[in-house]
Write an enzyme that holds these catalytic residues in place. Structure first.
Site, PDB file in Angstrom:
ATOM      1  N   LEU A   1      40.487  29.555  34.907  1.00 60.41           N
ATOM      2  CA  LEU A   1      40.556  28.197  35.433  1.00 60.41           C
ATOM      3  C   LEU A   1      39.166  27.576  35.548  1.00 60.41           C
ATOM      4  O   LEU A   1      38.167  28.282  35.722  1.00 60.41           O
ATOM      5  CB  LEU A   1      41.259  28.216  36.795  1.00 60.41           C
TER       6      LEU A   1
ATOM      7  N   ASP B   1      35.863  37.266  37.405  1.00 57.40           N
ATOM      8  CA  ASP B   1      35.750  38.649  37.904  1.00 57.40           C
ATOM      9  C   ASP B   1      34.398  38.943  38.567  1.00 57.40           C
ATOM     10  O   ASP B   1      33.887  40.066  38.488  1.00 57.40           O
ATOM     11  CB  ASP B   1      36.004  39.671  36.765  1.00 57.40           C
TER      12      ASP B   1
ATOM     13  N   ASN C   1      42.056  37.261  43.684  1.00 53.60           N
ATOM     14  CA  ASN C   1      42.505  37.884  42.438  1.00 53.60           C
ATOM     15  C   ASN C   1      42.503  39.402  42.615  1.00 53.60           C
ATOM     16  O   ASN C   1      41.721  39.942  43.398  1.00 53.60           O
ATOM     17  CB  ASN C   1      41.547  37.506  41.299  1.00 53.60           C
ATOM     18  N   THR C   2      43.390  40.068  41.899  1.00 52.25           N
ATOM     19  CA  THR C   2      43.316  41.527  41.807  1.00 52.25           C
ATOM     20  C   THR C   2      42.993  41.891  40.374  1.00 52.25           C
ATOM     21  O   THR C   2      43.576  41.353  39.422  1.00 52.25           O
ATOM     22  CB  THR C   2      44.610  42.208  42.306  1.00 52.25           C
ATOM     23  N   HIS C   3      42.044  42.812  40.227  1.00 50.13           N
ATOM     24  CA  HIS C   3      41.529  43.155  38.896  1.00 50.13           C
ATOM     25  C   HIS C   3      41.553  44.674  38.735  1.00 50.13           C
ATOM     26  O   HIS C   3      41.136  45.404  39.646  1.00 50.13           O
ATOM     27  CB  HIS C   3      40.099  42.620  38.750  1.00 50.13           C
TER      28      HIS C   3
ATOM     29  N   ARG D   1      40.764  23.389  29.036  1.00 50.91           N
ATOM     30  CA  ARG D   1      40.789  24.131  30.303  1.00 50.91           C
ATOM     31  C   ARG D   1      40.763  23.188  31.506  1.00 50.91           C
ATOM     32  O   ARG D   1      41.453  23.402  32.506  1.00 50.91           O
ATOM     33  CB  ARG D   1      39.575  25.077  30.341  1.00 50.91           C
TER      34      ARG D   1
HETATM   35  C1  GRF Z   1      47.403  43.888  37.232  1.00 53.83           C
HETATM   36  O1  GRF Z   1      46.836  45.130  36.863  1.00 53.83           O
HETATM   37  C2  GRF Z   1      46.321  42.898  37.541  1.00 53.83           C
HETATM   38  O2  GRF Z   1      45.200  43.466  38.146  1.00 53.83           O
HETATM   39  C3  GRF Z   1      45.964  42.409  36.183  1.00 53.83           C
HETATM   40  O3  GRF Z   1      47.205  42.252  35.541  1.00 53.83           O
HETATM   41  C4  GRF Z   1      48.110  43.213  36.065  1.00 53.83           C
HETATM   42  C5  GRF Z   1      49.350  42.464  36.462  1.00 53.83           C
HETATM   43  O4  GRF Z   1      50.483  43.309  36.438  1.00 53.83           O
HETATM   44  N1  GRF Z   1      45.152  41.214  36.238  1.00 53.83           N
HETATM   45  P1  GRF Z   1      51.967  42.712  36.569  1.00 53.83           P
HETATM   46  O5  GRF Z   1      52.140  41.670  35.498  1.00 53.83           O
HETATM   47  O6  GRF Z   1      52.106  42.120  37.927  1.00 53.83           O
HETATM   48  O7  GRF Z   1      52.843  43.902  36.376  1.00 53.83           O
END
Ligand code: GRF
Length: 189
Positions: free
Chosen positions: A93, A145, A107-109, A65
């Protein structure tokens, strides 16, 4: 008028639909980096955004890593990146990433953090029987997260939802929310 983001990097591993929403919002990242061959690289190429594969070849316990993180930082630093948006990037990472870009990795989760962290957030929410979940946009930190929340929005769970149908409704929200948070963070609003 596109928002030129020559210092923004988007990291992706998969389908790239979140990346597409960033591009559709008029944001032009300086570079898209993927850790594996994936559709996101094609999306970047089609939009004439430089796309770099920093390939991860090991997924087991042998994965180094720290070395991978150093390779990634070198690529980003070499392109003058100062802000990093993870959009479905599936490699965790190491600490040097967050030291290299302090408070500038987001980040989006697909859950309402702190509920359901990890790689199976949508399945975990469904299995838990919650009646609402959603998405969280947050500063990424070394603890996966767990960084400070920048934006959150709830999505209701329907009785007949599958992981796919629920994830798609969550992604529809992420595609609206993430570009606006990126613009705000970069001072482009
Ligand atoms: C999203 O739901 C994001 O939150 C998660 O992975 C997904 C990515 O979707 N970590 P895509 O590959 O951009 O369609």
């Amino acid at each position: 008028m596109p928002v030129t983001g020559t210092r923004l990097a988007v990291l992706a591993s998969g389908g790239g639909s979140i990346l597409e929403s960033i591009l559709a919002a008029g944001i032009e990242p300086g570079v898209v980096v993927a850790d594996r061959v994936c559709r996101a690289l094609t999306v970047a190429g089609a939009a004439a955004v430089p796309a770099v594969l920093v390939e991860r070849t090991t997924f087991g316990p042998q994965f180094d890593r720290s070395a991978y993180t150093r390779r990634l930082i070198d690529v980003l630093a070499g392109r003058g990146v100062d802000t990093v948006a993870m959009a479905g990037f599936m490699t965790v990472l190491a600490a040097p990433m967050f030291a290299a870009f302090p408070d500038r990795v987001i980040n989006t989760h697909p859950s309402l953090l702190p509920a359901f962290p990890g790689a199976h957030a949508v399945a975990d929410a469904l299995a838990a029987g919650v009646d609402r979940t959603g998405c969280t946009i947050h500063l990424a930190t070394v603890e996966v997260d767990h960084g400070p929340v920048l934006a959150q929005e709830a999505v209701g769970v329907e009785p007949d939802d599958t992981v796919e149908s629920l994830h798609e409704r969550i992604k529809a929200v992420e595609r609206r929310l993430y570009p606006s948070v990126i613009k705000e963070l970069c001072g482009w609003t």
